[in-house]
Design a protein around this motif. Structure first.
Motif, mmCIF file in Angstrom:
data_model
loop_
_atom_site.group_PDB
_atom_site.id
_atom_site.type_symbol
_atom_site.label_atom_id
_atom_site.label_comp_id
_atom_site.label_asym_id
_atom_site.label_seq_id
_atom_site.Cartn_x
_atom_site.Cartn_y
_atom_site.Cartn_z
ATOM 1 N N SER A 293 69.277 30.266 -25.600
ATOM 2 C CA SER A 293 70.706 29.997 -25.518
ATOM 3 C C SER A 293 71.067 29.413 -24.156
ATOM 4 N N ARG A 294 72.316 29.027 -24.014
ATOM 5 C CA ARG A 294 72.778 28.345 -22.801
ATOM 6 C C ARG A 294 72.458 29.110 -21.528
ATOM 7 N N ALA A 295 72.754 30.389 -21.530
ATOM 8 C CA ALA A 295 72.549 31.202 -20.327
ATOM 9 C C ALA A 295 71.280 32.027 -20.416
ATOM 10 N N ALA A 296 70.419 31.690 -21.359
ATOM 11 C CA ALA A 296 69.130 32.369 -21.529
ATOM 12 C C ALA A 296 69.278 33.822 -21.957
ATOM 13 N N SER A 297 70.423 34.178 -22.511
ATOM 14 C CA SER A 297 70.625 35.554 -22.955
ATOM 15 C C SER A 297 69.945 35.833 -24.287
ATOM 16 N N ARG A 298 69.674 34.786 -25.035
ATOM 17 C CA ARG A 298 68.989 34.937 -26.327
ATOM 18 C C ARG A 298 67.777 34.014 -26.357
ATOM 19 N N ARG A 299 66.665 34.568 -26.801
ATOM 20 C CA ARG A 299 65.434 33.789 -26.953
ATOM 21 C C ARG A 299 64.763 34.260 -28.232
ATOM 22 N N TYR A 300 64.346 33.310 -29.055
ATOM 23 C CA TYR A 300 63.687 33.642 -30.306
ATOM 24 C C TYR A 300 62.442 32.788 -30.462
ATOM 25 N N TYR A 301 61.463 33.355 -31.154
ATOM 26 C CA TYR A 301 60.185 32.687 -31.296
ATOM 27 C C TYR A 301 59.715 32.716 -32.744
ATOM 28 N N ALA A 302 58.933 31.714 -33.097
ATOM 29 C CA ALA A 302 58.236 31.753 -34.378
ATOM 30 C C ALA A 302 57.188 32.862 -34.322
ATOM 31 N N ASP A 303 56.943 33.482 -35.452
ATOM 32 C CA ASP A 303 55.961 34.572 -35.493
ATOM 33 C C ASP A 303 54.590 34.103 -35.010
ATOM 34 N N SER A 304 54.266 32.852 -35.273
ATOM 35 C CA SER A 304 52.943 32.337 -34.940
ATOM 36 C C SER A 304 52.704 32.228 -33.437
ATOM 37 N N VAL A 305 53.773 32.232 -32.636
ATOM 38 C CA VAL A 305 53.610 32.080 -31.180
ATOM 39 C C VAL A 305 54.121 33.288 -30.409
ATOM 40 N N LYS A 306 54.715 34.231 -31.102
ATOM 41 C CA LYS A 306 55.291 35.403 -30.424
ATOM 42 C C LYS A 306 54.219 36.147 -29.642
ATOM 43 N N GLY A 307 54.530 36.467 -28.395
ATOM 44 C CA GLY A 307 53.574 37.163 -27.542
ATOM 45 C C GLY A 307 52.656 36.242 -26.773
ATOM 46 N N ARG A 308 52.629 34.976 -27.148
ATOM 47 C CA ARG A 308 51.771 33.990 -26.453
ATOM 48 C C ARG A 308 52.595 32.934 -25.720
ATOM 49 N N PHE A 309 53.717 32.533 -26.298
ATOM 50 C CA PHE A 309 54.575 31.501 -25.722
ATOM 51 C C PHE A 309 55.827 32.137 -25.131
ATOM 52 N N SER A 310 56.370 31.481 -24.112
ATOM 53 C CA SER A 310 57.594 31.960 -23.479
ATOM 54 C C SER A 310 58.491 30.771 -23.164
ATOM 55 N N ILE A 311 59.726 30.842 -23.634
ATOM 56 C CA ILE A 311 60.689 29.777 -23.354
ATOM 57 C C ILE A 311 61.596 30.210 -22.212
ATOM 58 N N SER A 312 61.941 29.284 -21.349
ATOM 59 C CA SER A 312 62.832 29.583 -20.219
ATOM 60 C C SER A 312 63.598 28.319 -19.859
ATOM 61 N N ARG A 313 64.524 28.460 -18.929
ATOM 62 C CA ARG A 313 65.300 27.298 -18.496
ATOM 63 C C ARG A 313 65.772 27.504 -17.075
ATOM 64 N N ASP A 314 65.975 26.393 -16.390
ATOM 65 C CA ASP A 314 66.553 26.378 -15.046
ATOM 66 C C ASP A 314 67.706 25.392 -15.108
ATOM 67 N N ASN A 315 68.891 25.906 -15.355
ATOM 68 C CA ASN A 315 70.044 25.011 -15.524
ATOM 69 C C ASN A 315 70.378 24.243 -14.251
ATOM 70 N N ALA A 316 70.072 24.812 -13.112
ATOM 71 C CA ALA A 316 70.341 24.109 -11.850
ATOM 72 C C ALA A 316 69.484 22.848 -11.734
ATOM 73 N N LYS A 317 68.315 22.879 -12.385
ATOM 74 C CA LYS A 317 67.414 21.723 -12.370
ATOM 75 C C LYS A 317 67.475 20.927 -13.668
ATOM 76 N N ASN A 318 68.404 21.328 -14.563
ATOM 77 C CA ASN A 318 68.556 20.608 -15.832
ATOM 78 C C ASN A 318 67.249 20.536 -16.614
ATOM 79 N N THR A 319 66.503 21.612 -16.589
ATOM 80 C CA THR A 319 65.171 21.612 -17.182
ATOM 81 C C THR A 319 64.929 22.885 -17.980
ATOM 82 N N ALA A 320 64.239 22.725 -19.097
ATOM 83 C CA ALA A 320 63.770 23.864 -19.878
ATOM 84 C C ALA A 320 62.247 23.820 -19.926
ATOM 85 N N PHE A 321 61.662 24.986 -20.209
ATOM 86 C CA PHE A 321 60.212 25.096 -20.150
ATOM 87 C C PHE A 321 59.681 25.825 -21.384
ATOM 88 N N LEU A 322 58.422 25.543 -21.696
ATOM 89 C CA LEU A 322 57.700 26.310 -22.699
ATOM 90 C C LEU A 322 56.331 26.644 -22.120
#
Length: 126
Positions: free
Chosen positions: A52-81
């Motif tokens: 979500s916009r402020a990173a308060s909600r994050r959801y994952y596909a079952d196939s990647v849960k526990g292995r992948f992590s999504i994040s974002r740095d709004n100050a840098k206008n960038t999201a990560f996986l």
């Protein structure tokens, strides 16, 4: 409309890690929910993760849960996986996508996303 560019893909051995970046321009990414999707050869595009916009909600596909992590740095206008413990079945083109929202909503449905990057190839092979 926000312009998205993915980077960080490549060839990695099984069990390895990669960090994908999604850099936005044209609009503030902080006004957008962000998702990652992937498409393997001969398969349909599938949901991987969303934040979500402020990173308060994050959801994952079952196939990647526990292995992948999504994040974002709004100050840098960038999201990560961050992708760890990669498997050959993770091989695909990975796409970053975004949609404007005034709430903290996210979505696993690709049809909700209005802006897409060009994709970056991730290949997991020994």
């Amino acid at each position: 409309q926000v312009h998205l560019v993915e980077s960080g893909g490549g060839l990695v051995q099984p069990g390895g890690s990669l960090r994908l970046s999604c850099t936005a321009s044209g609009r503030a990414l902080s006004d957008y929910a962000v998702g990652w999707f992937r498409q393997a050869p001969g398969k349909e595009r599938e949901f991987v993760a969303t934040i979500s916009r402020a990173a308060s909600r994050r959801y994952y596909a079952d196939s990647v849960k526990g292995r992948f992590s999504i994040s974002r740095d709004n100050a840098k206008n960038t999201a990560f996986l961050q992708m760890n413990s990669l498997k050959p079945e993770d091989t695909a083109v990975y796409y970053c996508a975004a949609y404007f929202t005034v709430t903290g909503a996210t979505s696993e449905n690709s049809a909700d996303y209005t802006d897409w990057g060009q994709g970056t190839q991730v290949t997991v092979a020994s």
